[in-house]
Design an enzyme around this catalytic site. Sequence first.
Site, mmCIF file in Angstrom:
data_model
loop_
_atom_site.group_PDB
_atom_site.id
_atom_site.type_symbol
_atom_site.label_atom_id
_atom_site.label_comp_id
_atom_site.label_asym_id
_atom_site.label_seq_id
_atom_site.Cartn_x
_atom_site.Cartn_y
_atom_site.Cartn_z
ATOM 1 N N ASP A 122 0.828 -1.221 0.000
ATOM 2 C CA ASP A 122 0.000 0.000 0.000
ATOM 3 C C ASP A 122 0.860 1.268 0.000
ATOM 4 O O ASP A 122 0.675 2.164 0.846
ATOM 5 C CB ASP A 122 -0.915 0.034 1.239
ATOM 6 C CG ASP A 122 -1.727 -1.238 1.417
ATOM 7 O OD1 ASP A 122 -2.124 -1.841 0.407
ATOM 8 O OD2 ASP A 122 -1.963 -1.624 2.582
ATOM 9 N N GLU B 271 -11.407 0.167 -3.185
ATOM 10 C CA GLU B 271 -10.560 0.718 -2.109
ATOM 11 C C GLU B 271 -9.348 1.396 -2.754
ATOM 12 O O GLU B 271 -9.267 1.520 -3.964
ATOM 13 C CB GLU B 271 -10.113 -0.392 -1.153
ATOM 14 C CG GLU B 271 -9.272 -1.472 -1.815
ATOM 15 C CD GLU B 271 -8.975 -2.662 -0.906
ATOM 16 O OE1 GLU B 271 -9.492 -2.731 0.233
ATOM 17 O OE2 GLU B 271 -8.217 -3.550 -1.352
#
Length: 344
Positions: A31, A244
């Site tokens: 991420d 997301e």
Amino acid sequence: MPEDLINHIDFENLNQRAISQPLVKHIYIADPSAHVFNGKIYIYPSHDIDAGDAFDDLGSHFAMEDYHVISMDTPQGEAVDNGLALHVKDVLWAEKQMWAPDATEKDGTYYLFFPAKGYDGIFRIGVAISDSPVGPFTPQAEAIKDSFSIDPAVFKDDDGSYYMYFGGIWGGQLQRWRTGIFQFEQPESPFAFLPEANEPALCPKVAKMASNLLEFAEAPRDLVILDENNQPLLQGDTNRRFFEASWMHKYNGKYYFSYSTGDTHFLCYAIGNNPYGPFRYAGRVLEPVVGWTSHHSICEFNGKWYLFYHDSSLSKGITHLRSVKVTELTYDKDGRIQVINPYL
Ligand code: FUB
């Protein structure tokens, strides 16, 4: 990439075909939110660990506890792990699951934004402060008021305004806030409260930040992504709808909102004329990587653009043990991002 396909991968061959290699190999990180501060690249990733939690569609296996900041002088240079930046045990309101963070800078202070689950089982977004881009960061005692869900990305516009983009469905709980009040359910399901396939997809959220960057200046709004007919993307349009991993960057005066489609494993983007949108779906950024999740950031360094992303090739396909990579990203003459295939 779905788990059943991963079992058939020849990882040695795959690593040879990969367009880039992990930036660090001594820990698993994911991420990546990359920024340039004072001419240097700083990457704010999740720090993946194997805590022994079984894989499920709520993401319980993503049981991360802390953050490390990675720095690089150039995208081709050595990636340096600057050690522990923040641990969940120092965050009063948070119990577990320190998921995808981001950071920004204002007047010489660095702000680390991070989602975590509270003791009530609800994801919220916190902020921690440091006078150094690599921390250590001191967390606020409470989560950001009225924050919810996951994956904060904070974008600084040219006029000095800061906006937070956030949200994630399934384990990210966005669907449980549809009424404005968190919907409890037992047993917890990632699929309850989602729109029907023929209804508009759930939107990521955007909120302008207050000048202290510790709270929202306004109630979060929906960021609407429109299709080619000016209609909101539908929940059943799983190859394009938001799941997301929000990110915002600006290119040639346009706002580029990029995100993951989650269960279809693409990184996509949409273009708008202002930070709130609406945005029009514009295409893919990255084809699926090895591993279930795909998550990224897009960052300019010395006049070139780079995609920071992750995959699970180093861990041989273990979904929650990911590695951060970087590759150059290019645009065509009309400002369209050239789709990147992570393996040749
Ligand atoms: O790393 C945990 C979660 O997986 C992130 O918050 C999502 O974006 C996905 O990458």
